[in-house]
Design an enzyme around this catalytic site. Structure first.
Site, PDB file in Angstrom:
ATOM      1  N   ARG A   1       0.719  -1.086  -0.154  1.00  0.00           N
ATOM      2  CA  ARG A   1      -0.063  -0.109  -0.008  1.00  0.00           C
ATOM      3  C   ARG A   1       0.806   1.298  -0.265  1.00  0.00           C
ATOM      4  O   ARG A   1       0.378   2.390  -0.311  1.00  0.00           O
ATOM      5  CB  ARG A   1      -0.804  -0.059   1.248  1.00  0.00           C
ATOM      6  CG  ARG A   1      -1.748   1.313   1.281  1.00  0.00           C
ATOM      7  CD  ARG A   1      -3.092   0.854   2.452  1.00  0.00           C
ATOM      8  NE  ARG A   1      -3.729   2.302   2.726  1.00  0.00           N
ATOM      9  CZ  ARG A   1      -4.854   2.389   2.170  1.00  0.00           C
ATOM     10  NH1 ARG A   1      -5.449   1.645   1.438  1.00  0.00           N
ATOM     11  NH2 ARG A   1      -5.302   3.470   2.731  1.00  0.00           N
TER      12      ARG A   1
ATOM     13  N   ILE B   1      -7.380   7.482  -1.494  1.00  0.00           N
ATOM     14  CA  ILE B   1      -7.206   6.250  -1.553  1.00  0.00           C
ATOM     15  C   ILE B   1      -8.091   5.704  -0.339  1.00  0.00           C
ATOM     16  O   ILE B   1      -7.855   6.204   0.647  1.00  0.00           O
ATOM     17  CB  ILE B   1      -5.719   5.764  -1.146  1.00  0.00           C
ATOM     18  CG1 ILE B   1      -5.633   4.241  -1.250  1.00  0.00           C
ATOM     19  CG2 ILE B   1      -5.053   6.485  -0.074  1.00  0.00           C
ATOM     20  CD1 ILE B   1      -3.978   3.632  -1.237  1.00  0.00           C
ATOM     21  N   SER B   2      -8.995   4.711  -0.944  1.00  0.00           N
ATOM     22  CA  SER B   2      -9.839   3.999   0.215  1.00  0.00           C
ATOM     23  C   SER B   2      -9.312   3.638   1.415  1.00  0.00           C
ATOM     24  O   SER B   2      -8.148   3.154   1.304  1.00  0.00           O
ATOM     25  CB  SER B   2     -10.797   3.175  -0.561  1.00  0.00           C
ATOM     26  OG  SER B   2     -11.748   3.715  -1.522  1.00  0.00           O
ATOM     27  N   GLN B   3      -9.892   3.436   2.495  1.00  0.00           N
ATOM     28  CA  GLN B   3      -9.564   2.963   3.787  1.00  0.00           C
ATOM     29  C   GLN B   3      -9.412   1.452   3.604  1.00  0.00           C
ATOM     30  O   GLN B   3     -10.137   0.866   2.848  1.00  0.00           O
ATOM     31  CB  GLN B   3     -10.683   3.306   4.784  1.00  0.00           C
ATOM     32  CG  GLN B   3     -10.479   2.717   6.071  1.00  0.00           C
ATOM     33  CD  GLN B   3     -12.001   2.822   6.980  1.00  0.00           C
ATOM     34  OE1 GLN B   3     -12.709   3.372   6.352  1.00  0.00           O
ATOM     35  NE2 GLN B   3     -11.909   2.414   8.108  1.00  0.00           N
ATOM     36  N   PRO B   4      -8.372   1.164   4.099  1.00  0.00           N
ATOM     37  CA  PRO B   4      -8.235  -0.431   4.066  1.00  0.00           C
ATOM     38  C   PRO B   4      -9.294  -1.515   4.254  1.00  0.00           C
ATOM     39  O   PRO B   4      -9.325  -2.413   3.594  1.00  0.00           O
ATOM     40  CB  PRO B   4      -6.871  -0.672   4.966  1.00  0.00           C
ATOM     41  CG  PRO B   4      -5.917   0.592   4.913  1.00  0.00           C
ATOM     42  CD  PRO B   4      -7.238   1.428   4.768  1.00  0.00           C
TER      43      PRO B   4
END
Ligand code: SAH
Length: 224
Positions: free
Chosen positions: A45, A71-74
């Site tokens: 990431r 970038i989206s949250q994991p």
């Protein structure tokens, strides 16, 4: 690939596991499958975030990727991937690929990934990053995700990472009977809902509302 970040990825997966447990009443999914966990443990990431954010790349937060996008949250990437139930022979359409992180997770699990990003600069950077990381089964193109990718349809799975007010008809059309899609639905000023769409073998489409979420809007180029 250097493993300096392997410990950070392990902690990220623990955090995702806690969130999965907390949200199971909504999603019906209490923990990540081995396959999705392994994919999340492999994708670096930190390569997908801005240089200044490398040290916080693995915290469970969305981060800026430029051009007002994130970038989206994991946890969200993991939950959407889990709900999509991707199998190794699948062709997957991804809309709103941004920096390409979700594309890489899908590329770990699917046969081929077709990713569409509206902002050309982000699409080109994502394609170059994915190429460098060796993801040869992903194609990224600049375009309007509302229209899908008719030349490559039908798709076994479709994932959308930006919220339209309703499910775009072209995407329902391009989903193979027996296929599924996962996407956020809702207007910007509303709480959005993560939706699982299932196209039954007889072509009937059913959607289930799962989890309150926050995404950037799926911008329609018709709106300017
Ligand atoms: N998938 C990314 C998240 C990106 S955020 C991740 O892995 O973290 C959502 C992205 O959707 C943004 O990059 C935005 O530019 C893009 N987007 C918005 N409207 C779109 C449209 N109509 N077609 C394609 N992409 C769109």
């Amino acid at each position: 690939m250097s493993d300096t970040f392997a410990e950070a990825r392990r902690r990220m997966l623990e955090e995702i596991g806690r969130h999965a447990e907390e949200t199971k009443a909504w999603t019906g999914c209490e923990r990540l499958s081995e396959r999705v966990a392994a994919a999340m443990a492999r994708v670096p990431r930190h390569v997908f975030v801005a240089e200044a954010d490398i040290g916080i790349a693995y915290i469970d937060r969305p981060l800026p990727i430029g051009r007002g996008q994130t970038i989206s949250q994991p946890f969200i990437v993991a939950a959407m991937t889990e709900l999509l139930a991707v199998e190794p022979h699948h062709r997957v359409l991804e809309i709103g690929s941004g920096c390409g992180y979700q594309s890489a997770v899908l590329a770990e699990l699917a046969d081929r990934v077709f990713a569409i990003e509206r902002i050309g600069e982000l699409a080109r950077a994502a394609a170059e990053r994915l190429r460098r990381l060796g993801y040869a089964n992903v194609e990224v193109r600049e375009g309007d995700g509302y229209l899908g990718w008719p030349e490559q349809a039908p798709f076994d799975r479709i994932l959308v990472a930006a919220a339209p007010p309703n499910i775009p008809p072209a995407l329902i059309e391009q989903l193979r009977p027996g296929g599924r899609m996962v996407l956020p639905i809702g207007r910007i000023e509303e709480v959005q809902t993560l939706v699982l769409g299932i196209k039954h073998p007889d072509g009937r489409f059913e959607s289930r509302r799962l989890l309150p979420v926050t995404f950037v809007p799926l911008v329609s180029d018709k709106d300017g």
